[in-house]
Design an enzyme around this catalytic site. Sequence first.
Site, PDB file in Angstrom:
ATOM      1  N   GLY A   2      16.408  11.520  16.101  1.00 12.88           N
ATOM      2  CA  GLY A   2      16.085  11.835  14.710  1.00 12.88           C
ATOM      3  C   GLY A   2      15.288  10.705  14.086  1.00 12.88           C
ATOM      4  N   SER A   3      15.544  10.474  12.823  1.00 12.83           N
ATOM      5  CA  SER A   3      14.655   9.604  12.046  1.00 12.83           C
ATOM      6  C   SER A   3      14.655   8.151  12.469  1.00 12.83           C
ATOM      7  CB  SER A   3      15.021   9.695  10.560  1.00 12.83           C
ATOM      8  OG  SER A   3      14.885  11.032  10.138  1.00 12.83           O
TER       9      SER A   3
END
Lengths: 365, 656
Positions: B287-288
């Site tokens: 993810g981020s």
Amino acid sequence: MSRKLTYDSYLFGSAMLIVVVGLVMIYSASAIITVQKVGSENPYYFMTRQCIWLLAGGLVMFALMHVDITRLKDRRVIHLFMGGVLVALVAVLFQTPINGTHRWIVLPLLQLQPSEFAKPAIILFLASFLARREDRINDLTATLLPLGFVLAVFAGLIFLEPDFGTAFTMLLVAAGMIFAAGISWRRVAVFSFALIPAGVALALGAAYRRDRLLTFLNPEADPLGKGFQAMQSLIAIGTGGVRGLGIGNGRQKLFFLPEPHTDFIFSIIGEELGFIGASTLLLLFALLVWRGLRIAQRTEDRWAFYAALGFTLMIAIQTLINVSVALCLLPTKGLPLPLVSYGGSSLVTSLIAIGLLLNLSQQSS
Amino acid sequence: MTLSRRRTILLSAFLAAWGIVVIGRLVQIQIVRHADYVERARRQQERTIALSPTRGSILDSRGRVLAESVSADSVYADPQVISDPARVAKRIAAVAELGLSERQVERLLREDGGFVWIARRIAPGASAALRRMSIPGIYFLEEHRRSYPRGVLASSVIGYVGSDGEGLSGVEHSLNRFIRGRAGKVTVLRDARRATYLVGGEGANRAVDGDSVVLTIDEVVQYIAERALQRAVDRFRATGATAIVMDPADGAILALASFPTFDPNHYRDYPPSQWKNRAVQDLYEPGSTFKIVTASAGLEEGIVTPSQIVDCGMGKISFGNIDIHEHGGNHYGMMTFEDVMVHSSNVGAARVGLALGPERFYRYIHRFGFGQRTGVQLPGEGVGMLRRAEKWSALTNAEVSMGQEIAVTPLQIARAVATVANGGLRVDPRIVDRVVDSGGAVVYRPPAQAPVRVISEKTAAVLNEILKQVVSRGTGQAASLAEQVVAGKTGTAQKPVRGGYSPDKFIASFAGYVPADRPRLVMVVVVDEPKGSQYGGTVAAPIFHEIAESVLRYLGVAPSLPARTVRLGQPMLATFSQRFSSGIDTTAATVEARTGTPDLRGLDARMAISAATRRGLSVRTVGTGLVGSQSPAPGDLVPANHQMVLTLSPRVEATR
């Protein structure tokens, strides 16, 4: 007086050498296991006791060397001896069994094995009897039946203990003496045909004897079970090889062999002294036996002939049986190696034989 | 007379024949079959006893014992010797510590054969009690029992040892060849009662005890990490979690916590799924947090600058009929790249990734170490999943930019973050410091990998500023510390499920380092399927905060930020983004700037850039290494936002 010089020194020498080998090997075989066997911390326990017996036996031997032969020919003396042994043979059956057998009369300081003394008793009896009746040797009622009766009583009692090995030895010695007395081949054949099936029946009669016999026929089928002793004995002797492991270095005496200092001492000798030691010991026995037979052949007196022959056969046959058992040529029997195995009665009996043979060697010339 | 003589000769011949048979038999047995009987004798008289070596210990970096071997008796019986199994069983069962019932013991004692284990590796008390009984046929063998004095602590790193004495997981497995030692053997002679009576001198081969492993793990740091993780797991009812604490300077892993966990002393009581080490074995979509890589590549390649305006497409970017949205349904319009990171805009990151293009972007991802094992000496390390650039679609390109369509291990993320913390140098993580023998001499040291430059020092410094913003005013605020500046990035990833992404299963993570300008700790926290809250910033960042606070205090790291200036300091840092923030902050920075330029000489690029930007100055660097000269000179008055030129020269020695 000069006769003393005519003792058969080969016979004396070989017998004494065998005894010395026996003492050493008893020590070697028993030193480590005394604790388990008799609870004694003393590694010399068995050897010391054997030495005491040797002393006593030596005195008997010395006495017999010098006793007047005519005294031993005296039937009253012989009958007294036989009577005493007979009483002991009956008494021993009422003793508390040791290892399941009634072989020993336990006295405060020592144990006596009457069956051992039955052998010289029977030999002396046979010598006297055969000397008187050899001309009628094939006479059934006058000679053979009375002989058979006496032998049956003695052998039967020994058999009841049970001590099959000693009974067998005694009967073989007797057979040899009767054979030498000139029994006809026809009788030999008849007795053989009668006795062999009886012997087989007896051998298979008791479970333990049957087992021993069967394991003898195939000891490796069950090396840890019934064939254990036979197999362990072979392993001991086989391990020895030509030169042996050296005195004291044997391993089979450590509970692999059940009676390393008595009945299976030859296995330990084979293991520790190798082929050289074992065959030398056998040659010493051969020398002893040869001298014994030579004494017999040279006697003038018929009693002396039978006595010399009988005692020589006793030592020879017992040695051969014991060694054959150790080599798994015969089924296991509880039988000591004469002059070697630990055991007072056996040693004294053997020394009686040696003493008498030495005495008789003076007579021959 | 002559008949008797003849008969006697016959008897003699009979005896002689018998004697010859006996001698022949003697020859057969003693000479012909000698070897056979020697072999038979050897089989029954000799026993080869394996001498088991003592396993080496596993120690933490300060020499505290994490695993050790303690000697313990094992009890066995020779059923052949035991005549009354019922009575013996009763006596043995009376020793309560064994935990054996009378029936169990009796059944063992009635078994066939000459050997049966009664109990392996029993407690000293039970052994003493049994020995006092001295029951014939019951024997003892000294064996070794593996003991993990701290129980669950670091169990996923340490691993456990199976009943055969071989390490089956963790360091116990990966360094088994050192720890195990070398078995010896000795041939003993035994009598028929199975009593050993002689230990043979020849053929005896002493066992060599195992070497001890010194880990980089610090027991206290590990404890802090596990405690914090445990609390979070409980609070968010997460299915699993990982925390990695690493020293970026040399890659030493100070703590590596994995939940759920197990107690290696009783590993069989736990399902095998709990024995694994999630930090190296679990693959997840980062993810981020992966936007750190995207940003690094973008900055290094000059695609973006922190202040560059990025069109965030009002919350949406489309690829055919597939749209990529922002987290939490945000609709960002135009904003600086710094804010793309601070607010973790998916669309913004995707734009940068798309601008990089698959080949370039892939090269950076690869250089950061994704798709490759870190080489840390733990078994079963995952490689990750990274599609080759040739196979990337535009959608893939965009997805990877925001940490999707790529699977990584937590440790790979830690390595990537450490690269930024290290000024662009990639240092591979390591967990084994050295292996020492019983005398303390070092017998093995894992080969140190030469650091690889992934991004320039300048890019790292710029990214450092951005990551500080993420914590000071963005999604990672929960990670911030009162006395230290924290840099980091949050991650909230939906778990991939068949044919897409799960709507309600998330992996919340935070990756960062502290102190931001002189990093001592790199930390990655990953929480699997938290309930109630799913964001990296709300679930993982607080764990970072908790661990970092305690660990920095434990390590005695001096505060880099006086507590009272926190409120003033944070906005000041924002001036790097060209006054994107409120006017008050800018004013403060301007006032500050007019007091004169700082003396940046001797600092490394990142420190220098940090210091300069803190005063509202922008920086251009020439060369690599430490600042040799600066323009304007120290103390010169310059207007706000003036660009300084720093000339760097190679550093003489590495600074930590």
